[in-house]
Design an enzyme around this catalytic site. Structure first.
Site, PDB file in Angstrom:
ATOM      1  N   CYS A   1      36.167  40.606  42.827  1.00  0.00           N
ATOM      2  CA  CYS A   1      37.069  41.675  44.004  1.00  0.00           C
ATOM      3  C   CYS A   1      38.849  41.778  43.098  1.00  0.00           C
ATOM      4  O   CYS A   1      39.636  42.497  43.335  1.00  0.00           O
ATOM      5  CB  CYS A   1      37.228  40.946  44.977  1.00  0.00           C
ATOM      6  SG  CYS A   1      35.930  40.645  45.914  1.00  0.00           S
TER       7      CYS A   1
ATOM      8  N   HIS B   1      43.895  43.930  47.884  1.00  0.00           N
ATOM      9  CA  HIS B   1      42.585  44.234  48.293  1.00  0.00           C
ATOM     10  C   HIS B   1      41.876  44.542  49.339  1.00  0.00           C
ATOM     11  O   HIS B   1      42.446  43.958  50.237  1.00  0.00           O
ATOM     12  CB  HIS B   1      41.382  42.981  47.273  1.00  0.00           C
ATOM     13  CG  HIS B   1      39.831  42.969  47.673  1.00  0.00           C
ATOM     14  ND1 HIS B   1      39.290  44.045  47.887  1.00  0.00           N
ATOM     15  CD2 HIS B   1      39.466  41.786  48.267  1.00  0.00           C
ATOM     16  CE1 HIS B   1      38.218  43.605  47.563  1.00  0.00           C
ATOM     17  NE2 HIS B   1      38.516  42.080  48.325  1.00  0.00           N
TER      18      HIS B   1
ATOM     19  N   ASN C   1      34.416  47.043  51.942  1.00  0.00           N
ATOM     20  CA  ASN C   1      35.025  45.939  51.018  1.00  0.00           C
ATOM     21  C   ASN C   1      34.403  45.985  49.991  1.00  0.00           C
ATOM     22  O   ASN C   1      33.069  46.528  50.184  1.00  0.00           O
ATOM     23  CB  ASN C   1      34.589  44.963  52.007  1.00  0.00           C
ATOM     24  CG  ASN C   1      35.336  43.203  50.097  1.00  0.00           C
ATOM     25  OD1 ASN C   1      35.029  44.153  49.167  1.00  0.00           O
ATOM     26  ND2 ASN C   1      35.476  42.709  50.480  1.00  0.00           N
TER      27      ASN C   1
HETATM   28  N1  ACO Z   1      27.845  40.421  64.478  1.00  0.00           N
HETATM   29  C1  ACO Z   1      28.273  39.260  65.252  1.00  0.00           C
HETATM   30  N2  ACO Z   1      28.731  38.326  65.458  1.00  0.00           N
HETATM   31  C2  ACO Z   1      28.605  37.445  63.838  1.00  0.00           C
HETATM   32  C3  ACO Z   1      28.857  38.099  63.114  1.00  0.00           C
HETATM   33  C4  ACO Z   1      28.894  40.347  62.845  1.00  0.00           C
HETATM   34  N3  ACO Z   1      28.177  40.910  62.042  1.00  0.00           N
HETATM   35  N4  ACO Z   1      28.645  37.616  61.636  1.00  0.00           N
HETATM   36  C5  ACO Z   1      28.810  36.489  62.627  1.00  0.00           C
HETATM   37  N5  ACO Z   1      28.756  36.461  63.341  1.00  0.00           N
HETATM   38  C6  ACO Z   1      29.173  35.137  64.811  1.00  0.00           C
HETATM   39  C7  ACO Z   1      29.015  34.020  64.278  1.00  0.00           C
HETATM   40  O1  ACO Z   1      27.452  33.701  63.847  1.00  0.00           O
HETATM   41  C8  ACO Z   1      29.619  33.082  65.157  1.00  0.00           C
HETATM   42  O2  ACO Z   1      28.675  32.635  65.864  1.00  0.00           O
HETATM   43  P1  ACO Z   1      28.672  31.478  65.636  1.00  0.00           P
HETATM   44  O3  ACO Z   1      30.591  31.030  66.438  1.00  0.00           O
HETATM   45  O4  ACO Z   1      27.637  31.342  67.223  1.00  0.00           O
HETATM   46  O5  ACO Z   1      28.532  29.874  65.481  1.00  0.00           O
HETATM   47  C9  ACO Z   1      31.156  33.423  64.594  1.00  0.00           C
HETATM   48  O6  ACO Z   1      30.673  35.441  65.052  1.00  0.00           O
HETATM   49  C10 ACO Z   1      32.011  33.714  64.940  1.00  0.00           C
HETATM   50  O7  ACO Z   1      31.978  33.571  63.498  1.00  0.00           O
HETATM   51  P2  ACO Z   1      33.305  33.653  61.808  1.00  0.00           P
HETATM   52  O8  ACO Z   1      32.737  33.851  60.624  1.00  0.00           O
HETATM   53  O9  ACO Z   1      33.921  32.595  62.895  1.00  0.00           O
HETATM   54  O10 ACO Z   1      33.825  34.630  61.945  1.00  0.00           O
HETATM   55  P3  ACO Z   1      34.955  34.849  61.730  1.00  0.00           P
HETATM   56  O11 ACO Z   1      36.557  35.300  62.645  1.00  0.00           O
HETATM   57  O12 ACO Z   1      35.668  33.970  60.545  1.00  0.00           O
HETATM   58  O13 ACO Z   1      34.519  36.653  60.678  1.00  0.00           O
HETATM   59  C11 ACO Z   1      34.239  37.288  58.584  1.00  0.00           C
HETATM   60  C12 ACO Z   1      34.002  36.119  59.616  1.00  0.00           C
HETATM   61  C13 ACO Z   1      34.475  38.554  58.756  1.00  0.00           C
HETATM   62  C14 ACO Z   1      33.438  37.179  57.416  1.00  0.00           C
HETATM   63  C15 ACO Z   1      36.200  36.001  58.041  1.00  0.00           C
HETATM   64  O14 ACO Z   1      35.453  35.273  57.896  1.00  0.00           O
HETATM   65  C16 ACO Z   1      35.584  36.788  57.354  1.00  0.00           C
HETATM   66  O15 ACO Z   1      36.301  38.321  56.392  1.00  0.00           O
HETATM   67  N6  ACO Z   1      36.380  35.655  55.632  1.00  0.00           N
HETATM   68  C17 ACO Z   1      37.017  35.969  53.919  1.00  0.00           C
HETATM   69  C18 ACO Z   1      35.564  37.142  53.752  1.00  0.00           C
HETATM   70  C19 ACO Z   1      36.286  37.556  52.759  1.00  0.00           C
HETATM   71  O16 ACO Z   1      36.836  37.877  51.984  1.00  0.00           O
HETATM   72  N7  ACO Z   1      35.182  37.386  51.837  1.00  0.00           N
HETATM   73  C20 ACO Z   1      35.181  38.231  49.915  1.00  0.00           C
HETATM   74  C21 ACO Z   1      36.437  37.842  49.511  1.00  0.00           C
HETATM   75  S1  ACO Z   1      35.592  37.868  47.893  1.00  0.00           S
HETATM   76  C22 ACO Z   1      35.594  39.116  47.564  1.00  0.00           C
HETATM   77  O17 ACO Z   1      35.878  40.438  48.582  1.00  0.00           O
HETATM   78  C23 ACO Z   1      33.845  39.998  47.576  1.00  0.00           C
END
Ligand code: ACO
Length: 358
Positions: free
Chosen positions: A120, A260, A290
């Site tokens: 990214c 980004h 993204n």
């Molecule tokens: N729908 C419903 N529930 C979900 C989903 C979904 N799509 N995805 C995950 N969950 C659940 C998980 O299983 C978890 O359940 P649990 O508590 O029973 O285990 C719960 O939701 C919370 O999961 P978290 O991972 O803690 O959720 P979070 O609030 O952190 O959001 C996310 C997840 C959106 C992926 C976030 O962590 C994020 O954006 N992280 C950064 C990702 C990123 O920036 N990646 C790219 C950077 S590099 C690039 O851009 C290529």
């Protein structure tokens, strides 16, 4: 191409373009594919929909349209390009580079073409390279592209990742300018220790493609989202502060920030730490998800065509991505209003925003 370095000079963006595929994949569509909900996706990421490439469409096809639009905006012919720098994690093929494929499609015969593989942060890395090759006189006309077809490496059975990513391309033409204008500073960082927070495990030299890697879904993105979230916010804040320091500027002096589009909450948290008001920070993640290295140039093109930038504006670009990689650049905008006006679809929109006759 080969040329002796000469005096250091500035480098600036002189034209932008973008392209996203027509097909829209909504949160409601995803509800039918995995256990998720529109509400969860919007609340946790800010995303409502994303674009998905058609069968047979490749990254170079998206890049081609975005590049043609950027070249037209810059008033440059493909044959005048000295270097094509293409940031991607989803090239058409592992070999040759996607940049070479784009070069052939554009007919940019004299260009040296190469891919930058910084996830990214690829467009920020590319801005740094473009500034370097232009500043030292190795090139005059650089085409910088960020393109991704992340739908090709996303597992649509994995709700942790499939809700996040989309396809798209953005491009910018970068040319020499007076020192002190254009790209003022670039700061880029990597930490390979964080490599497995975001990876495609198979298909490279470590785990070549096999029946087993296909069976185990090894060719798809695996992500540890929660851990990435924290390092992304810290890395984006720190790198934009460094780029501002290097440019002799402060967060208050920024007219616009183009981050980004990884997750709206990451952008909001970064913005709050920097103390930049929300109206100065570009957000389009709702429409595209993204798109990794394409998200900054897509956002930039939308901003330029909407007439939101005028010469003298200070613009910050900042990103974090797999690798881990992160970085930021600060630019003093130089694209004159008449050039911007020429590329805007709605007649008069830019003239109104910039003041008639400017
Ligand atoms: N729908 C419903 N529930 C979900 C989903 C979904 N799509 N995805 C995950 N969950 C659940 C998980 O299983 C978890 O359940 P649990 O508590 O029973 O285990 C719960 O939701 C919370 O999961 P978290 O991972 O803690 O959720 P979070 O609030 O952190 O959001 C996310 C997840 C959106 C992926 C976030 O962590 C994020 O954006 N992280 C950064 C990702 C990123 O920036 N990646 C790219 C950077 S590099 C690039 O851009 C290529």
């Amino acid at each position: 191409m080969t040329r002796q370095p000469d005096l250091v000079r500035g480098a600036t963006i002189t034209g932008t373009g973008m392209y996203v595929p027509e097909r829209v994949l909504t949160n409601r569509d995803l509800e039918r594919m995995v256990e998720t909900s529109d509400e969860w996706i919007r609340e946790r990421t800010g995303i409502a929909e994303r674009r998905i490439g058609a069968p047979g469409q490749a990254s170079s096809d998206l890049a081609l349209i975005a590049s043609q639009r950027a070249l037209e905006a810059a008033g440059l012919e493909a044959g005048e390009i000295d270097q094509i720098i293409l940031a991607t994690t989803t090239p058409d093929r592992i070999l040759p580079s996607c940049a070479c494929t784009l070069q052939a499609k554009l007919g940019a015969k004299r260009a040296a073409a190469y891919d930058v593989f910084a996830a990214c942060t690829g467009f920020i890395y590319g801005m740094g390279i473009a500034r370097g090759v232009i500043g030292t006189g190795l090139a005059d006309n650089v085409l910088l592209v960020g393109v991704e077809m992340l739908s090709r490496i996303v597992d649509y059975g994995d709700r942790n990742t499939c809700v996040l990513f989309g396809d798209g391309a953005g491009a910018a033409v970068i040319r020499p300018c007076a020192p002190g204008d254009g790209i003022l500073s670039v700061t880029i960082h990597s930490d390979g220790v964080l490599g497995d927070l975001l990876e495609v495990p198979a298909g490279g030299s470590l785990q070549p493609a096999s029946e087993q890697t296909v069976r185990e879904h090894g060719h798809f993105i695996k992500m540890r989202g929660r851990e990435l979230f924290k390092v992304a916010v810290r890395g984006m804040e720190e790198s934009l502060r460094t780029a501002l320091d290097d440019a002799g500027l402060t967060p208050e002096s920024l007219d616009l920030v183009i981050p980004h589009q990884a997750n709206q909450r990451i952008i909001d948290a970064t913005r709050e730490r920097l103390g930049v008001p929300a109206e100065k920070v570009i957000l389009n993640i709702e429409r595209y998800g993204n798109t990794s290295s394409a998200s900054i140039p897509i956002s930039l093109d939308e901003v330029v065509r909407a007439g939101r930038l005028k010469p003298g504006d200070n613009v910050g670009f900042v990103a974090f991505g797999g690798g881990a990689t992160w970085g930021a650049t600060v630019s003093r905008w130089t694209m004159p209003a008449p050039v911007a006006a020429k590329v805007v679809a709605a007649p008069g929109a830019v003239a109104a925003a910039h003041g008639a006759g400017s």
